[in-house]
Design an enzyme around this catalytic site. Structure first.
Site, PDB file in Angstrom:
ATOM      1  N   ILE A 141       0.832  -1.198   0.000  1.00 60.35           N
ATOM      2  CA  ILE A 141       0.000   0.000   0.000  1.00 60.35           C
ATOM      3  C   ILE A 141       0.869   1.252   0.000  1.00 60.35           C
ATOM      4  O   ILE A 141       0.584   2.219  -0.712  1.00 60.35           O
ATOM      5  CB  ILE A 141      -0.955  -0.006   1.205  1.00 60.35           C
ATOM      6  CG1 ILE A 141      -1.864  -1.247   1.156  1.00 60.35           C
ATOM      7  CG2 ILE A 141      -1.797   1.271   1.235  1.00 60.35           C
ATOM      8  CD1 ILE A 141      -2.696  -1.374  -0.109  1.00 60.35           C
ATOM      9  N   CYS A 292      -9.769  -2.722   2.719  1.00 63.61           N
ATOM     10  CA  CYS A 292     -10.078  -2.699   1.288  1.00 63.61           C
ATOM     11  C   CYS A 292     -11.484  -3.241   1.028  1.00 63.61           C
ATOM     12  O   CYS A 292     -12.235  -2.695   0.215  1.00 63.61           O
ATOM     13  CB  CYS A 292      -9.032  -3.478   0.503  1.00 63.61           C
ATOM     14  SG  CYS A 292      -8.822  -5.206   1.023  1.00 63.61           S
ATOM     15  N   HIS A 319     -10.995 -13.293  -1.964  1.00 60.71           N
ATOM     16  CA  HIS A 319      -9.914 -12.325  -1.805  1.00 60.71           C
ATOM     17  C   HIS A 319      -8.571 -12.895  -2.247  1.00 60.71           C
ATOM     18  O   HIS A 319      -8.214 -14.028  -1.909  1.00 60.71           O
ATOM     19  CB  HIS A 319      -9.838 -11.898  -0.328  1.00 60.71           C
ATOM     20  CG  HIS A 319      -9.116 -10.605  -0.101  1.00 60.71           C
ATOM     21  ND1 HIS A 319      -7.762 -10.456  -0.311  1.00 60.71           N
ATOM     22  CD2 HIS A 319      -9.561  -9.402   0.330  1.00 60.71           C
ATOM     23  CE1 HIS A 319      -7.415  -9.222  -0.022  1.00 60.71           C
ATOM     24  NE2 HIS A 319      -8.483  -8.557   0.369  1.00 60.71           N
ATOM     25  N   ASN A 323       0.345 -10.780   2.142  1.00 61.08           N
ATOM     26  CA  ASN A 323       1.597 -11.080   2.823  1.00 61.08           C
ATOM     27  C   ASN A 323       1.392 -11.779   4.160  1.00 61.08           C
ATOM     28  O   ASN A 323       2.334 -12.354   4.716  1.00 61.08           O
ATOM     29  CB  ASN A 323       2.400  -9.787   3.059  1.00 61.08           C
ATOM     30  CG  ASN A 323       3.173  -9.364   1.838  1.00 61.08           C
ATOM     31  OD1 ASN A 323       3.526 -10.185   0.997  1.00 61.08           O
ATOM     32  ND2 ASN A 323       3.421  -8.080   1.708  1.00 61.08           N
ATOM     33  N   ARG A 337      -4.452 -20.370   7.611  1.00 60.91           N
ATOM     34  CA  ARG A 337      -3.612 -19.416   6.900  1.00 60.91           C
ATOM     35  C   ARG A 337      -2.163 -19.868   6.781  1.00 60.91           C
ATOM     36  O   ARG A 337      -1.377 -19.258   6.065  1.00 60.91           O
ATOM     37  CB  ARG A 337      -3.671 -18.035   7.566  1.00 60.91           C
ATOM     38  CG  ARG A 337      -4.990 -17.333   7.366  1.00 60.91           C
ATOM     39  CD  ARG A 337      -4.844 -15.850   7.558  1.00 60.91           C
ATOM     40  NE  ARG A 337      -6.133 -15.165   7.491  1.00 60.91           N
ATOM     41  CZ  ARG A 337      -6.281 -13.858   7.437  1.00 60.91           C
ATOM     42  NH1 ARG A 337      -5.208 -13.076   7.421  1.00 60.91           N
ATOM     43  NH2 ARG A 337      -7.470 -13.309   7.390  1.00 60.91           N
ATOM     44  N   THR A 350     -13.505 -12.674   7.872  1.00 59.32           N
ATOM     45  CA  THR A 350     -13.404 -11.265   7.518  1.00 59.32           C
ATOM     46  C   THR A 350     -14.276 -10.465   8.469  1.00 59.32           C
ATOM     47  O   THR A 350     -15.394 -10.879   8.800  1.00 59.32           O
ATOM     48  CB  THR A 350     -13.825 -10.987   6.068  1.00 59.32           C
ATOM     49  OG1 THR A 350     -13.760  -9.576   5.832  1.00 59.32           O
ATOM     50  CG2 THR A 350     -15.245 -11.453   5.786  1.00 59.32           C
ATOM     51  N   ARG A 373      -9.686 -16.948   0.675  1.00 58.32           N
ATOM     52  CA  ARG A 373      -8.463 -16.474   0.034  1.00 58.32           C
ATOM     53  C   ARG A 373      -8.149 -17.415  -1.137  1.00 58.32           C
ATOM     54  O   ARG A 373      -8.210 -18.637  -0.994  1.00 58.32           O
ATOM     55  CB  ARG A 373      -7.298 -16.469   1.034  1.00 58.32           C
ATOM     56  CG  ARG A 373      -7.466 -15.463   2.177  1.00 58.32           C
ATOM     57  CD  ARG A 373      -7.304 -14.027   1.695  1.00 58.32           C
ATOM     58  NE  ARG A 373      -7.470 -13.080   2.770  1.00 58.32           N
ATOM     59  CZ  ARG A 373      -6.463 -12.576   3.491  1.00 58.32           C
ATOM     60  NH1 ARG A 373      -5.221 -12.966   3.240  1.00 58.32           N
ATOM     61  NH2 ARG A 373      -6.695 -11.696   4.433  1.00 58.32           N
ATOM     62  N   ASN A 456      -7.966  -4.675  -4.580  1.00 55.33           N
ATOM     63  CA  ASN A 456      -7.759  -4.538  -3.139  1.00 55.33           C
ATOM     64  C   ASN A 456      -6.467  -3.805  -2.783  1.00 55.33           C
ATOM     65  O   ASN A 456      -6.245  -3.473  -1.623  1.00 55.33           O
ATOM     66  CB  ASN A 456      -7.773  -5.912  -2.460  1.00 55.33           C
ATOM     67  CG  ASN A 456      -6.893  -6.933  -3.138  1.00 55.33           C
ATOM     68  OD1 ASN A 456      -7.298  -7.536  -4.143  1.00 55.33           O
ATOM     69  ND2 ASN A 456      -5.695  -7.147  -2.615  1.00 55.33           N
TER      70      ASN A 456
END
Length: 481
Positions: A141, A292, A319, A323, A337, A350, A373, A456
């Site tokens: 970002i 986002c 999505h 990172n 994850r 989310t 994801r 996003n």
């Protein structure tokens, strides 16, 4: 006959290209020297190629059913360039169409018409002072925010990127930071020139001098020694999300306000520009630009709720990986994850559905949400399953959303596509917070399912910059709506 047709086609194209190339220097001059940004039906022409200018004009037919020729918008741009305007965004596409085909088609004096429409900004002095901006962190970002500010470099620019703050300082660090700004695997090469000043620890980009400050904590920074004062610090590290943590930035000399590029906790206002940005007041020194996904879904939900009423609904986000996930299987404190992001679809949580209520309280307790994801690097989708208070059909809701994307105060947040072939990579670099995929809309009675795309990374960064602008007190009216 075929040869004659080909000659006419070539001649028509040449004419459009000629007009587009004549427009380019005027568009650049208006922004660089007067902070007047030119658009065509919401699509910015700043730094646009001649082909982009032509394509923006061609898109008008999709919305109006009539062509807008460049020779019709050229006189509008030329007349505007002769006026003294205060900072604003002017849509020459809408103005030209109205003059030739719409509400103003009976008028004969173009300049008089334009002055009447631009009455609030014509012959006005520009009293807005530039504001210093610092990026604390320089990840995905942060680098996109840098690109957005650098592309608007000019003497009339109101937001000046003065510094970035990062950890490190090892040998070669500065060159690597510059290289990551120069090249991006998703968003492509930087549009301009970047050089490194190793002696002064700075990056020079398109005339911008950006100080690189190495620090492990906000308390270690004194911005004033670099000539930076009353700066807005944009924290895109996500290390601190509450008022106590973010207030550490304000202890640094030269820092005045802080904006978090993640959902804020506690009493911090979560701002979704276009929805609740008018809640920003001068006394706000710590704000959040939300997430986002929250920025993508809230404008659409607000528009639908105000038009038809939402009883309740569910938001499912598809999505791109981030990172926070691992490239290969490894330990992660969150469920699932830790599994390889490029290889798996990963069900996760989310908070975006609940976060909507922070920006738009009318939907408090009405939405549930979940996320998947997926193995793509950028561009995501939100699927909005809504139970409405009225019954309607697909055509009605799509027509409403199209008009909202063009002629409402949400025109910067909501975009609209009628393409039957569009896929995620087509929307890399989309500046709107959300793009409604009208071909996928499903309506049955009072139940509606909307498919909303969003970049996003870049689309969200554009929203962040709109919040920064408001925090700086910079007013940029959009004419006409």
């Amino acid at each position: 006959m075929n040869q004659q047709f080909e000659q006419q086609l070539q001649s028509s194209w040449q004419e459009r290209q000629d007009y587009a190339e004549r427009m380019q220097p005027i568009i650049g001059n208006l922004y660089r020297n007067h902070a007047v940004e030119i658009t065509v039906y919401g699509r910015t022409l700043l730094n646009a190629s001649a082909i982009d200018v032509i394509k923006a004009h061609r898109s008008v037919r999709l919305f109006e059913g009539e062509k807008l020729k460049l020779r019709e918008s050229w006189p509008v741009l030329e007349a505007i360039s002769q006026m003294k305007l205060s900072p604003c965004e002017v849509d020459i596409g809408k103005l030209a169409f109205a003059f030739h085909y719409g509400a103003a088609k009976d008028q004969t004096d173009l300049v008089a018409y334009l002055r009447s429409v631009l009455v609030d900004v014509v012959d006005q002095n520009d009293s807005q002072e530039p504001k210093d901006v610092v990026l604390y962190g320089f990840g995905r970002i942060g680098r996109l925010l840098a690109r957005l500010m650098i592309e608007r470099q000019g003497k009339a620019n109101k937001l000046r990127l003065r510094a970035i703050v990062v950890r490190g300082g090892r040998e070669g660090d500065l060159e690597k930071r510059a290289s990551l700004l120069r090249r991006d695997s998703v968003h492509g090469p930087f549009n301009g020139s970047i050089t490194v000043d190793t002696e002064r620890n700075a990056i020079k980009a398109n005339g911008s001098y950006i100080q690189v400050i190495y620090a492990n904590h906000p308390s270690e920074v004194d911005y004033t020694q670099y000539g930076i004062n009353n700066a807005i610090v944009v924290d895109n590290t996500g290390m601190w999300r509450d008022e106590e943590g973010l207030s550490q930035h304000l202890k640094a000399k030269g820092a005045a306000k802080v904006l978090l590029t993640a959902p804020g906790k506690g009493a911090i206002k979560n701002i979704v520009h276009g929805v609740n940005h008018r809640d920003i007041v001068d006394s706000d020194i710590i704000l959040s630009a939300a997430s986002c996904t929250t920025n993508a879904i809230t404008p659409v939900l607000k528009a639908i709720d105000e038009a038809y009423g939402i009883e309740n609904g569910h938001v499912e986000t598809v999505h791109s990986f981030t990172n926070d996930q691992h490239l290969i299987d490894n330990y992660h404190k969150a469920d699932r994850r830790g599994r390889a992001a490029p290889l798996n679809m990963v069900i996760t949580e989310t908070g975006a559905a609940k976060a909507v209520a922070k920006a738009y309280p009318q939907l408090e307790g009405k939405l549930t949400g979940n996320a998947i994801r997926v193995p793509t690097p950028n561009v995501s989708m939100a699927i909005l399953n809504l139970n409405l208070k009225v019954e309607l059909d697909k055509e009605t809701i799509n027509q409403f959303l199209q008009q909202t994307s063009l002629f409402s105060k949400l025109l910067h947040q909501i975009d609209y596509t009628a393409s039957k072939e569009i896929v995620s990579t087509d929307l890399v670099g989309a500046r709107a917070a959300a793009i409604v995929d009208s071909q996928a809309t499903i309506v049955a009675g009072n139940r509606a399912t909307l498919y909303v795309w969003y970049d996003n990374e870049f689309g969200y960064s554009c929203q962040v910059m709109r919040v920064v602008r408001d925090m700086a007190g910079v007013s940029i009216p959009c004419i006409p709506l």
